[in-house]
Write an enzyme that holds these catalytic residues in place. Sequence first.
Site, PDB file in Angstrom:
ATOM      1  N   PRO A 189      -2.680 -18.389  -0.279  1.00  0.00           N
ATOM      2  CG  PRO A 189      -3.332 -20.260  -1.550  1.00  0.00           C
ATOM      3  CD  PRO A 189      -3.087 -19.787  -0.127  1.00  0.00           C
ATOM      4  CB  VAL A 226      -3.393   2.399   5.170  1.00  0.00           C
ATOM      5  CG1 VAL A 226      -3.346   2.985   6.550  1.00  0.00           C
ATOM      6  CG2 VAL A 226      -4.487   3.065   4.337  1.00  0.00           C
ATOM      7  CG  LEU A 232      -6.605   4.992   8.450  1.00  0.00           C
ATOM      8  CD1 LEU A 232      -5.260   5.651   8.701  1.00  0.00           C
ATOM      9  CD2 LEU A 232      -6.567   3.521   8.840  1.00  0.00           C
ATOM     10  CE  LYS A 267      -0.844  -9.830  -0.659  1.00  0.00           C
ATOM     11  NZ  LYS A 267      -1.519  -8.961   0.329  1.00  0.00           N
ATOM     12  CB  VAL A 317     -12.311  22.130  -6.759  1.00  0.00           C
ATOM     13  CG1 VAL A 317     -11.559  23.340  -6.208  1.00  0.00           C
ATOM     14  CG2 VAL A 317     -12.912  22.445  -8.126  1.00  0.00           C
ATOM     15  CB  ALA A 375       0.279  -5.568   0.780  1.00  0.00           C
ATOM     16  CB  SER A 429      -3.475  20.615   5.810  1.00  0.00           C
ATOM     17  OG  SER A 429      -2.307  21.285   6.237  1.00  0.00           O
TER      18      SER A 429
END
Length: 501
Positions: A98, A49, A335, A80, A181, A52, A41
């Site tokens: 690193p 989120v 999430l 990065k 779809v 990086a 929606s």
Amino acid sequence: MSDDRIRRIVIVGGGTAGWMAAATFAKLLTTDYCAITLVESDAIGTVGVGEATIPQMATFNRMLGIDEAEFLRETQGSFKLGIEFVDWTRIGHRYFHPFGSYGINMNGISFHAYWLRLHALGEAPTIEPWSLQAMASEQGKFMRPIDAGNSPLSDIAYAYHFDAGLYARYLRRYAEARGVVRHEGRIERVELRREDGFVEAVTLADGQRIEGDLFIDCSGFRGLLIEQTLGAKFVDWSHWLPCDRAVAVPCAGTEAMAPFTRSTARRAGWQWRIPLQHRIGNGHVFSSAHMSDDEATAILLANLDGEPLAEPRFVPFRTGHRDAMWIKNCVAIGLSSGFLEPLESTSIWLIQSGLSRLMAMFPDRRFRSAEIERYNRILSTEYAEIRDFIILHYHATERDDSEFWRHCRTMAVPERLAEKMRVFRTHGRTFRENEELFNDTSWFAVMNGQGMRAESHDPIAGTLSLDETRARLAHIRDAIGKSADYMPTHRAFLEAYCGAG
């Protein structure tokens, strides 16, 4: 082909997780195997989120067959090389975590051991000169690896920064072009089968009913299917990771586009800085028990590189994961499965990992418990392993300038992490356990960077004489320095590679 095969996949929710799932199924299963539907929606916002990432992100894009230069153009992305941590050990201190390795291993043991031997003699104050990523980041340099023999330029590990909203839209185009779809609408009702409690269908506000065999819950923190419908519980880790809110705001960019993420510790949390082509992403992660929204916002706005480009946006969260991420015919991705604060840029990796492990144990319509139980065990373990690495940043610190930091440095930590710390403090050894995400270089970078000290070094490092050790480390440091000097600036490389403005 078995009549029990999955014929209909329904993805509930869009955003990064939903469209990563849709793109994965469209590529690996194809819509000839089963119908793939995504419901989202426009009225429901996404958290966005993962601006990086870590190097494994490139593997996902390659699996989809995505052209890297096009991807960077479409998402306003940048490269990065790692993360700079500022004020984490103590105020005024900084270190670099690193990608890639330090130096090269010798005689079957880690390079770290040889560096520790010279460091104890006062001859190697910091380890950064033995990391190409750290040296290139210091100069604002970047390039992709080239075929240069034994040169450090042949092996350059990197990840990306990108606009999460643009990436979701990019993947939407990718997925829809391959038959996925999309249905626009808010889900009003979730129907369960009477005989076994499996999800049968979702019904939208306009009355449209969408049935499925396999449901992917990408509904975000609310966990519409996995928690609200199927009753998964939440395993709460806030006693170890007390930050529970973030305030985010983009700002105008700068000419010098840094090829790294910066994390700056604040009085009750930390602030991120993520440079993109068209802006800088900024956010302040903090503990609401130790700082108000107004104070957190003021700190964020006072520490921007340029003018804010939007109003500050708040994101409340809980750190932890669902006790089951796959229940019956529903798998939670993103999430809805759990959340670990973005300190080490693991949000998109957890989406990627969930999808990869689902494809490795892809079910048929009988949904056997053995596969479901294994999936849940592996993902729960992965969350815990990443959790421990993040806790390390808070716990191994000299800071005692606020109640927040005093709590973090004195709290009891999980035993697995405590053991890793004990092992490091003896001979400076770090290990990657089984399939855990972070390798020995990452553990060493943070333990050493956060001020932990080893009593000694690996005794096997003594198989090389001091003179030979000095000569070899000097040679490696020189090769890395010359390689960093050779690299173009990050912005120049982006302009040449993908036409970045």
